[in-house]
Design a protein around this motif. Structure first.
Motif, short mmCIF file in Angstrom:
data_model
loop_
_atom_site.label_atom_id
_atom_site.label_comp_id
_atom_site.label_asym_id
_atom_site.label_seq_id
_atom_site.Cartn_x
_atom_site.Cartn_y
_atom_site.Cartn_z
N ASP A 1 0.67 -1.30 -0.05
CA ASP A 1 -0.29 0.40 -0.12
C ASP A 1 0.82 1.63 -0.01
O ASP A 1 0.84 1.73 -0.69
CB ASP A 1 -1.00 -0.12 1.24
N ARG A 2 2.06 0.97 0.65
CA ARG A 2 2.32 2.32 0.44
C ARG A 2 3.81 2.40 -0.53
O ARG A 2 3.59 3.60 -0.98
CB ARG A 2 3.78 1.65 1.81
N MET A 3 3.88 1.01 -1.15
CA MET A 3 4.60 1.78 -2.75
C MET A 3 4.46 2.06 -3.91
O MET A 3 4.61 2.41 -4.38
CB MET A 3 5.53 0.70 -2.99
N GLU A 4 2.66 1.93 -2.86
CA GLU A 4 1.64 2.47 -4.08
C GLU A 4 0.58 3.41 -3.93
O GLU A 4 -0.15 3.31 -5.15
CB GLU A 4 0.55 0.74 -5.02
N ALA A 5 0.94 3.90 -3.23
CA ALA A 5 0.18 5.10 -2.51
C ALA A 5 0.08 6.34 -3.90
O ALA A 5 -0.83 7.18 -3.76
CB ALA A 5 0.76 5.75 -1.79
N LEU A 6 1.28 5.96 -4.62
CA LEU A 6 1.09 7.60 -5.92
C LEU A 6 -0.52 6.71 -6.72
O LEU A 6 -0.26 7.19 -7.67
CB LEU A 6 2.11 7.52 -6.04
N ALA A 7 -0.23 5.74 -6.99
CA ALA A 7 -0.76 4.33 -7.84
C ALA A 7 -2.16 4.67 -8.64
O ALA A 7 -1.74 4.58 -9.12
CB ALA A 7 0.27 3.29 -8.36
N GLY A 8 -2.51 5.34 -6.83
CA GLY A 8 -4.01 5.35 -7.24
C GLY A 8 -4.82 3.86 -6.85
O GLY A 8 -5.69 3.82 -7.13
N LEU A 9 -4.46 2.75 -6.27
CA LEU A 9 -5.26 1.65 -6.51
C LEU A 9 -5.74 1.29 -4.91
O LEU A 9 -5.77 2.44 -4.78
CB LEU A 9 -3.44 0.21 -6.12
N ASP A 10 -6.39 -0.15 -5.50
CA ASP A 10 -7.08 0.06 -3.96
C ASP A 10 -6.72 -1.18 -3.06
O ASP A 10 -7.84 -1.10 -1.99
CB ASP A 10 -8.39 -0.70 -5.10
N GLY A 11 -5.70 -0.68 -3.23
CA GLY A 11 -5.82 -1.59 -2.36
C GLY A 11 -5.42 -3.70 -1.87
O GLY A 11 -5.30 -4.11 -0.90
N THR A 12 -5.91 -4.24 -2.61
CA THR A 12 -5.70 -5.39 -2.87
C THR A 12 -4.60 -6.28 -4.02
O THR A 12 -4.22 -5.34 -4.39
CB THR A 12 -7.01 -4.96 -3.64
N ASP A 13 -4.91 -7.29 -3.07
CA ASP A 13 -3.44 -8.09 -4.21
C ASP A 13 -4.52 -8.03 -5.50
O ASP A 13 -2.53 -7.91 -5.88
CB ASP A 13 -3.77 -9.20 -3.57
N GLU A 14 -5.12 -8.37 -5.71
CA GLU A 14 -5.10 -8.36 -7.25
C GLU A 14 -4.58 -7.47 -8.25
O GLU A 14 -4.08 -7.25 -8.55
CB GLU A 14 -6.52 -9.16 -7.44
N ALA A 15 -5.52 -6.51 -7.64
CA ALA A 15 -4.51 -5.41 -8.12
C ALA A 15 -3.18 -4.71 -8.28
O ALA A 15 -2.27 -4.02 -9.03
CB ALA A 15 -5.30 -3.32 -7.30
N SER A 16 -2.40 -5.16 -6.98
CA SER A 16 -0.98 -4.91 -6.73
C SER A 16 0.13 -6.16 -7.58
O SER A 16 0.61 -5.41 -8.76
CB SER A 16 -0.69 -5.05 -5.27
N ALA A 17 -0.66 -7.20 -7.50
CA ALA A 17 -0.11 -8.11 -9.46
C ALA A 17 -0.77 -7.94 -10.55
O ALA A 17 0.62 -7.90 -11.17
CB ALA A 17 -1.77 -9.22 -9.00
N GLN A 18 -1.75 -7.10 -10.55
CA GLN A 18 -2.30 -7.12 -12.00
C GLN A 18 -1.17 -5.90 -12.45
O GLN A 18 -0.83 -5.44 -13.76
CB GLN A 18 -3.24 -5.86 -12.44
N TYR A 19 -1.03 -4.54 -11.92
CA TYR A 19 -0.15 -3.62 -11.28
C TYR A 19 1.97 -3.68 -11.92
O TYR A 19 1.73 -3.26 -12.90
CB TYR A 19 -0.41 -2.15 -10.48
N TRP A 20 2.25 -4.19 -11.12
CA TRP A 20 3.37 -4.96 -11.08
C TRP A 20 3.76 -5.66 -12.07
O TRP A 20 5.07 -5.95 -12.68
CB TRP A 20 3.91 -5.05 -9.51
N LEU A 21 3.23 -6.66 -12.32
CA LEU A 21 3.17 -7.58 -13.61
C LEU A 21 3.10 -7.63 -14.65
O LEU A 21 3.76 -7.52 -15.84
CB LEU A 21 2.32 -9.56 -13.19
#
Length: 284
Positions: free
Chosen positions: A155-175
């Protein structure tokens, strides 16, 4: 765990620095790129207190810490090129000049084709403010091959990316930006590993916990050991969660790190009692 390990870092030029260097050398760690600070900086000092199985108190003194004095000039391209993997820690991003040295190491790893692992390792007391943490953690995560952290650290490293705080959103973004794998930890609930081929769910092995810290380092080291020795993702995740479980059940941290034989014996025993602890694709 039997690997050749080197460390790029800065230590204090005193007896405390001597202690750290001697400890590293006794563990077989290459210290040829560990340098001494000449500005009078001291090592960080930490006191830990185990209050209960679920609560630990940690008091750290990090003002003017020598490790954060690491300079870009201390980072050598040939040394990074010689490595099978470069592990970067988010703690090193908290202040300059260590921040710039870390980013230089990342650039050189890209240049030399050395795989990058970024361990978020967020510690609030080392940062000036949340905005700096969000910015520099995000910059370092971009282009890393493997990202590791808790849900809160992502959540901290994605704070500027506007993600929704879910694992699925993180995976989609970084992968989607080239990462090969994400390891997202959820404390007692276990962890999840995301790859382009699917998701792995990891349950912790049941133990009688003595403390609430130390597991993350065990998880990361044993997991990366598994990958470096050619194990499948599933097997590497088993090693990681086994090491984490063993360390929270012991009083010490680095001195109680299990070796491979101890890990294998622990996994065999726990799987016989509780069954499989990692689910996911079988073809990685």
């Amino acid at each position: 765990l039997g690997h050749k390990v080197g460390f790029i870092g800065k230590i204090s030029d005193d007896r405390f620095g001597d202690y750290v260097q001697n400890f590293f050398e006794n563990e077989g760690i290459d210290v040829s790129h560990v340098t001494r600070d000449q500005s009078g900086a001291s090592l960080g000092l930490t006191f830990t207190e185990i209050l209960s199985r679920d609560t630990s108190s940690i008091l750290m003194y990090r003002e003017g810490a020598a490790d954060l004095k690491l300079c870009p000039a201390d980072v050598d391209e040939n040394y990074i090129a010689s490595a099978k993997m470069l592990l970067l820690s988010g703690t090193a991003l908290a202040q300059s000049p260590s921040r710039e040295a870390t980013l230089k190491a990342k650039v050189l790893a890209h240049k030399t084709g050395t795989p990058i692992v970024f361990d978020a390792d967020y510690r609030a007391y080392t940062w000036v403010n949340d905005e700096e943490a969000a910015l520099y953690m995000h910059l370092c995560a971009q282009g890393a091959d493997i990202l590791m952290g808790s849900r809160g650290e992502f959540d901290r490293m994605e704070a500027l990316a506007g993600l929704d705080g879910t694992d699925e959103a993180s995976a989609q973004y970084w992968l989607g930006r080239g990462a090969r794998m994400l390891i997202i930890k959820h404390g007692k609930r276990g962890s999840a590993a995301y790859t382009p081929k699917g998701v792995y769910q990891v349950k912790p092995f049941p133990v009688e916990a003595l403390k609430s810290f130390g597991g993350g380092d065990g998880y990361g080291s044993a997991f990366l050991h598994g990958l470096l020795t050619g194990l499948s993702v599933k097997q590497a995740l088993e090693l990681g969660t086994a090491s984490a479980s063993m360390l929270v059940a012991s009083h010490a941290c680095s001195q109680d790190m299990p070796d491979r034989a101890q890990l294998d014996a622990f996994i065999k025993e726990k799987k016989a009692q509780y069954g499989e602890h990692v689910t996911g694709p079988d073809n990685e």
